[in-house]
Write a protein that holds these residues in place. Sequence first.
Motif, PDB file in Angstrom:
ATOM      1  N   PHE A  41      -6.176  -3.240  -4.014  1.00  0.00           N
ATOM      2  CA  PHE A  41      -7.176  -2.801  -3.035  1.00  0.00           C
ATOM      3  C   PHE A  41      -8.141  -1.836  -3.711  1.00  0.00           C
ATOM      4  O   PHE A  41      -7.749  -1.079  -4.594  1.00  0.00           O
ATOM      5  N   LEU A  96      -6.998   0.379   7.555  1.00  0.00           N
ATOM      6  CA  LEU A  96      -7.396  -0.526   6.482  1.00  0.00           C
ATOM      7  C   LEU A  96      -7.583  -1.906   7.115  1.00  0.00           C
ATOM      8  O   LEU A  96      -6.637  -2.470   7.676  1.00  0.00           O
ATOM      9  N   GLU A 115     -11.773  -3.382   3.777  1.00  0.00           N
ATOM     10  CA  GLU A 115     -11.510  -4.090   2.516  1.00  0.00           C
ATOM     11  C   GLU A 115     -11.421  -5.594   2.757  1.00  0.00           C
ATOM     12  O   GLU A 115     -10.683  -6.308   2.082  1.00  0.00           O
ATOM     13  N   THR A 126     -13.143  -6.618  -0.450  1.00  0.00           N
ATOM     14  CA  THR A 126     -12.639  -6.064  -1.712  1.00  0.00           C
ATOM     15  C   THR A 126     -11.131  -6.195  -1.881  1.00  0.00           C
ATOM     16  O   THR A 126     -10.624  -5.989  -2.985  1.00  0.00           O
ATOM     17  N   GLY A 127     -10.418  -6.488  -0.804  1.00  0.00           N
ATOM     18  CA  GLY A 127      -8.963  -6.558  -0.875  1.00  0.00           C
ATOM     19  C   GLY A 127      -8.467  -7.718  -1.733  1.00  0.00           C
ATOM     20  O   GLY A 127      -9.207  -8.643  -2.044  1.00  0.00           O
ATOM     21  N   LEU A 138      -8.253  -5.827   6.795  1.00  0.00           N
ATOM     22  CA  LEU A 138      -8.080  -6.909   5.816  1.00  0.00           C
ATOM     23  C   LEU A 138      -8.339  -8.260   6.477  1.00  0.00           C
ATOM     24  O   LEU A 138      -8.025  -8.450   7.652  1.00  0.00           O
ATOM     25  N   GLU A 160      -7.501   1.964  -4.147  1.00  0.00           N
ATOM     26  CA  GLU A 160      -6.558   2.439  -5.161  1.00  0.00           C
ATOM     27  C   GLU A 160      -7.280   3.049  -6.358  1.00  0.00           C
ATOM     28  O   GLU A 160      -6.704   3.860  -7.079  1.00  0.00           O
ATOM     29  N   VAL A 183       0.841  -1.206   0.000  1.00  0.00           N
ATOM     30  CA  VAL A 183       0.000   0.000   0.000  1.00  0.00           C
ATOM     31  C   VAL A 183       0.877   1.258   0.000  1.00  0.00           C
ATOM     32  O   VAL A 183       0.777   2.101   0.885  1.00  0.00           O
TER      33      VAL A 183
END
Length: 433
Positions: free
Chosen positions: A251, A263, A239, A242-243, A265, A254, A107
């Motif tokens: 991600f 964030l 995320e 969605t990650g 995960l 972005e 990231v």
Amino acid sequence: MITYNTGKIVAADKKYVWHPFTQMRDWADPDHEPVVLAAGKGAWLEDSYGRRYLDGNSSIWTNIHGHNHPRMNQAIRDQLDRVAHTSFLGFTNPLAVELAEHLVASVPQSGLSKVFFSDDGSTAIEVAIKMCVQYFQQNGKSEKVGFVAFENAYHGDTLGASSLGGISIFHDRFRSHQFPVTRISDLEQLKALDGRRTAGVVIEPLIQGAAGMRVWPGTILGELRSWCDQNDVLLIFDEVMTGFGRTGKMFAFEHEAAKPDFLALAKGLSGGYLPLGATLTTDRVYQGFLGRYDELRTFFYGHSYAGNALACAAALMNLQLFESERTLERLGPKIGRLSSQLAGFKNLANVRAVRQSGFIAGIELGKNDGTAFDWREQVGAKVCLRAREHGLLTRPILDVIVLMLPLCATEDEIDLAIEATKLAIAEGCRDLP
Ligand SMILES: *Cc1c(COP(=O)(O)O)cnc(C)c1O
């Protein structure tokens, strides 16, 4: 080949097990024949009879590079030969450290620089919530206690994470035991809020998963960021779903280059092999917890399996495979294939809406007059049962059929999943208005 006594497994299951998100009276009904999943390879799963199915929802949104991937397996085995789990409270281990470094590197320019490990998506969110509250408590703004979340949001099922949730059938029953959250449906409502007592805002970037794969209109992360900056509020990107490439980029945030303070995960973090959660945050938040021990600025929070070495080994290999298999590069054409195939659904009977974000699709069923089915009819579940007969396993969200294949799925496998879904909708909705 191993042979399974399916009847015996199912009987024992019905006798002893309570399944998540499942009405057990229906499950335990003698007519219900559960699928006993016994093996997998790539995008395919195999049941106890040796029947094969495409893993149409990536084993509840977790799997990335496929099942039984030789390098994933080897990474876990190699670690197993050293040690499976050691305490992360007061000790460290090479795998967790290496993973933290790789996650931060994945990231760049996000401002995220520290990683806190936990067990799953819900705990990754719990960590963000508690860090938000404690951060303001000990940094001169203890009036900042409130949270803002979106209608239809889903952030997990533990009590704290579910406080943020906005799906009434899952979350409303426990409201008396949850902390109060301000729920908004758009940015106008956000701008009308008084941010002085707000600690955090949480959002699933780009697409709300459990809401039924609802894609956010336009770009909202940047505007959220500026409201948070103006009001000194911490921004949490969830995320968990969605990650790791699902939306076409590593991600989802972005797509807007927006910067969160947290964030969260999980799910795909370990490639879908082992439970693991991670909460990434900024140096600012981290610094806000430093002090002499007796100042009690420590983050007194953690789980027994934090930094689990096997899970971290899987997660490291997951990240390495994105490089060595050029996963994102090869995903582009697959997303294109999925889009063109989904276009074919728009004129099908009983399809109300088709939504897509990257490699995630939601096909919403309904009556041909454009209205919804009565949710009690469980049309989505019936359609998924038909899909099973055509070699596709997936699970609906009410009447939304979810298609979320592992990223390793080929264009032929996408076509198979699409074909099975079409047949299932036609058969499952045959006698419906
Ligand atoms: C699944 C999910 C969670 C919860 O993760 P668990 O690992 O099931 O606890 C949180 N947020 C989002 C967006 C999810 O999809």
